[in-house]
Scaffold this active site. Structure first.
Site, PDB file in Angstrom:
ATOM      1  CG  HIS A   1      -1.724  -1.224   1.332  1.00 35.04           C
ATOM      2  ND1 HIS A   1      -2.239  -1.698   2.499  1.00 35.04           N
ATOM      3  CD2 HIS A   1      -2.100  -2.101   0.380  1.00 35.04           C
ATOM      4  CE1 HIS A   1      -2.884  -2.803   2.270  1.00 35.04           C
ATOM      5  NE2 HIS A   1      -2.815  -3.084   0.994  1.00 35.04           N
TER       6      HIS A   1
ATOM      7  NE  ARG B   1      -9.322  -0.553 -10.084  1.00 33.15           N
ATOM      8  CZ  ARG B   1      -8.055  -0.947 -10.133  1.00 33.15           C
ATOM      9  NH1 ARG B   1      -7.574  -1.549 -11.206  1.00 33.15           N
ATOM     10  NH2 ARG B   1      -7.255  -0.708  -9.129  1.00 33.15           N
TER      11      ARG B   1
ATOM     12  CG  ASN C   1      -0.158  -3.075 -13.992  1.00 30.71           C
ATOM     13  OD1 ASN C   1       0.557  -2.783 -14.947  1.00 30.71           O
ATOM     14  ND2 ASN C   1      -0.686  -2.183 -13.187  1.00 30.71           N
ATOM     15  CG  ASP C   2      -4.197  -7.825 -12.163  1.00 34.78           C
ATOM     16  OD1 ASP C   2      -3.478  -8.591 -11.494  1.00 34.78           O
ATOM     17  OD2 ASP C   2      -4.853  -6.902 -11.665  1.00 34.78           O
TER      18      ASP C   2
ATOM     19  NE  ARG D   1       0.117  -6.240 -10.215  1.00 36.66           N
ATOM     20  CZ  ARG D   1      -0.960  -5.463 -10.329  1.00 36.66           C
ATOM     21  NH1 ARG D   1      -2.073  -5.949 -10.863  1.00 36.66           N
ATOM     22  NH2 ARG D   1      -0.949  -4.216  -9.952  1.00 36.66           N
TER      23      ARG D   1
ATOM     24  CB  CYS E   1      -5.533   1.897 -17.442  1.00 33.03           C
ATOM     25  SG  CYS E   1      -6.397   0.489 -16.744  1.00 33.03           S
TER      26      CYS E   1
END
Ligand code: PEP
Ligand code: MG
Length: 746
Positions: free
Chosen positions: A364, A507, A629-630, A640, A677
């Protein structure tokens, strides 16, 4: 037996204290200590080796070995018995050293005459600073009492080394914490920063390791522990009725604070001549040592609780608190073992850079650092012990390197790099208001990713054409309880207001996997990245999703609204989510709230399966955004978060680009607006290739917009596309070499 030990170590410590009290300094002080130990222990030799740099130990003082070899004899860590003690942090007690494994003598010291060897690590809080050695001619097994006495002395030497007690005239030692060091870590947020260290948790310095009066020290320890217990009980009361997990942590604290074993060991240390704070620190050192070896995550957590508790106790004993009176420097570089997102946000943009000893790229703290565009390096071993408040430091977020107390040539080279980056930034400012149009006339829309209010000024400064991804989970992650609907509505409204009519794509909550809410019961899953996360949580427990949708509708306040769902893996999930939106709209209407003037509901394409969804899905969805990324981690089956495999597969791999091309084709067929994105959108070469594959909207970190635009404006996408086709035809693995070659030539 204990009596004996007590008297032996106490006698030795008493003499040591007297020696320290005299006005000898630097080298003379070290010499005196070795004499005194050899004399007290009845050994012919006593030597002190200290680290000269990370890899090299140096003989710094000796009684018994050749004097000329002092500051001349050096060995690498791991070399000989001394090197082994330094490497392992464990003592070696060898009655017949020459026949011990790894024995190696240094001829210039004359040590070949000595048979027995006892080497004790000089360490402070788990950090080995050097080795204390005694040697004798006779074959001698040092008793456990003697070993204990020397361990305590080694600890005192460590404290004194830390305090710079051996620095001075004739010491030929550059004081510890004054040498320049290069520390390597992992890049978590790019950028370069120069500044001065601000320790998030200033370390407590023990200035009186040896006790004057053991009875008084015992009392001090007991009083401090009592204060600690009362404090923990108070925290428990405050938290009772609230958060269950936090209460559990505090319960563990209470358990330690009342632990008889912990207390007894510290009392014994005091009886043997240590001051109360030195006894606490000795226990803390042991716990840290264990922590470094324990693999089990739960046990590590508990040991780290104990570490935290020891810190509290030390603060009580020394009166040195968080509030040390020191002022945040003008150019603070935050150094911490770890830090939570809320604490990091409190510092905010004041920070020039961040260095964490632990942490991870997906933590985080890293998310917040990224949002604030502050260079961050994580997993920098030893930074919290090597770095002192106010130390000059350079953070190289691009290379994942930290230059602590750098030498002039390094500083100059680094400043050149910063200046070049600033120059480039100026160039980008000049094209800020221009659209990104390639030389063959293709227009690429550049948007930015955001997640905090702090991001929004970048909407104007960066030239972004809107927010292509607003990660709403950050608001949930930085609080310690679930935010209220009204709070969210106010925040989303502020976001829309600061966008001044530019499009913002919200999102919905993307939690699970690496993003665990502190107030939600963690689920124990073998593969969290493939587990119960994002829209799966939203659909199974729709309460939060509904609340969030209401907040978004209210925030739109009659204006347009764009929402997308993360991690959709099949058509049906999108349909269900859309139904939730319809129901929420109905409810809001019934409640008399004004509805958005237009509503777009999209999905994130983050799983390969969605790329193969029926064409009907592509027709039904209002827009799609590729979460690279995913998507990449599932496409290549490479976590990742896992440093070992993360960089192994190139985004410019022909297979991946072919998959992207297929998605573009399907979107073209159904007329579905498509964007990308993931982080790759912000890497100029990757961005160019994605655009060449037909993606016309890229959403990225604000700082990347300039570099990406600048490159796009110089390329011919038709040519790049042709290069990619050729590479595929040839069977190349990646298109990177040919694209790089092309870019060098334009
Ligand atoms: C992605 O997966 O590419 C993405 C944008 O979402 P996140 O990084 O928040 O998972
Ligand atoms: Mg994602």
């Amino acid at each position: 037996m204990v009596e004996n030990t007590e008297s032996e170590s106490r006698k030795l410590l008493g003499r040591l204290r007297e020696a320290m009290a005299g006005d000898v300094a630097g080298q003379a002080r070290l010499d005196k200590i070795t004499q005194l130990i050899a004399d007290s222990m009845g050994t012919e030799v006593c030597s002190i080796y200290l680290f000269r740099d990370e890899e090299t130990l140096e003989l710094c003082a000796t009684e018994g070995l050749n004097r000329e070899s002092v500051h001349q004899t050096r060995m690498r860590i791991g070399e000989g018995l001394v090197g082994r003690v330094a490497r392992t942090g464990k003592l070696i007690n060898a009655a017949d050293a020459p026949s011990a494994r790894g024995f190696r003598y240094m001829p210039e010291t004359g040590e070949e005459r000595y048979t027995s060897f006892l080497g004790i690590p000089i360490q402070r809080l788990g950090e080995v600073l050097g080795v204390l050695v005694v040697q004798s001619k006779e074959t001698r097994d040092y008793s456990s009492d003697a070993v204990y006495a020397l361990e305590v002395v080694a600890m005192v030497i460590a404290e004194m080394t830390e305090l710079g007690a051996f620095v001075g005239e004739g010491s030929a030692m550059s004081p510890l914490h004054q040498q320049s060091v290069l520390l390597k870590g992992t890049m978590a947020q790019e950028g370069a920063a120069e500044g001065h260290i601000w320790l998030h948790e200033p370390r407590v310095v023990v200035t009186n390791p040896i006790a004057d009066d053991p009875h008084r020290e015992l009392e001090r320890l007991q009083e401090a522990v009592e204060e600690l217990r009362v404090g923990v009980d108070k925290m428990l009361q405050v938290s009772s009725g609230g958060d269950k997990e936090q209460a559990q942590v505090l319960e563990t604290y209470r358990m330690f604070a009342n632990s008889k074993g912990w207390m007894r060991r510290m009392e014994e240390d005091i009886a043997r001549g240590l001051s109360a704070e030195a006894a606490v620190e000795k226990e803390q050192s042991l716990a840290r040592g264990r922590m470094a070896q324990v693999q089990d995550a739960y046990l590590r957590e508990r040991l780290s609780d104990l570490d935290d508790l020891s810190n509290r106790l030390l603060r009580i004993l020394t009166g040195q608190g968080r509030d040390t009176g020191a002022e945040l420097p003008d150019d603070p570089i935050l150094v911490a073992r770890n830090i939570g997102p809320a604490e990091l946000l409190e510092y905010g943009r004041k920070l020039k850079g961040i260095i964490l000893e632990e942490g991870s790229v997906g933590s985080h703290a890293a998310i917040v650092a990224r949002a604030l565009a502050i260079p961050l390096v994580v997993r920098v071993g030893r930074i919290t012990t090597e770095g002192l408040n106010g130390d000059h430091v350079l953070v190289d977020g691009d290379q994942g390197a930290v230059h602590l107390r750098p030498d002039d040539p390094v500083v100059n080279a680094f400043r050149d790099k910063i200046a070049m980056q600033a120059q480039a930034q100026e160039r980008y400012t000049s094209i800020r208001e221009k659209p990104a149009i390639t030389t063959d006339g293709k227009r690429v829309k550049l948007m930015m990713n955001a997640g905090l209010m702090a991001d929004l000024p970048s909407l104007q400064n960066s030239g972004a054409e809107g927010v292509g991804l607003f990660r709403t989970e950050l608001q949930f992650l930085i609080h310690n309880k679930m935010p209220k609907r009204s709070e969210l509505a106010t925040l989303y409204q502020k976001v829309l207001e600061s966008a001044r009519g530019k499009r913002v794509v919200f999102r919905t909550l993307d939690i699970g996997s690496d993003k665990v809410l502190p107030y939600m019961k963690p689920t124990d899953e073998p593969n969290p990245a493939l587990g119960w996360r994002a829209i799966r949580v939203g659909l199974d427990k729709p309460g939060v999703m509904r609340m969030q949708l209401q907040a978004l509708i209210r925030a739109a306040n009659g204006g347009p609204l764009s929402v997308m769902f993360p991690f959709v893996a099949q058509f049906e999930e999108y349909r269900q989510a859309r139904k939730e939106v319809d129901k929420t709209i109905e409810r809001e209407k019934r409640l008399g709230h004004v509805l958005p003037s237009s509503l777009e509901i999209g999905a994130m394409l983050e799983t390969p399966s969605l790329g193969f969804a029926p064409l009907k899905f592509f027709e039904e969805v209002d827009f799609l955004s590729i979460g690279g990324n995913d998507l990449k981690q599932f496409f290549f089956a490479a976590d990742r978060e896992n440093e070992r495999v993360r960089q192994r597969y190139d985004t410019l791999n022909v297979s991946f680009l072919s998959f992207i091309e297929r998605i573009v084709e399907r979107c073209d067929m159904s007329g579905t607006p498509l964007s990308f994105c993931g982080e790759d959108a912000g890497r100029p070469i990757e961005a160019v290739c994605l655009a060449a594959m037909g993606i016309r909207t890229l959403s990225m970190r604000p700082a990347s917009i300039g570099p990406v635009k600048s490159l796009l404006m110089r390329v011919d996408l038709g040519e790049v596309r042709k290069l990619i086709a050729d590479a595929r035809h040839r069977g190349d693995q990646s298109v990177r070499p040919s694209v790089m070659q092309y870019l060098r030539e334009i």
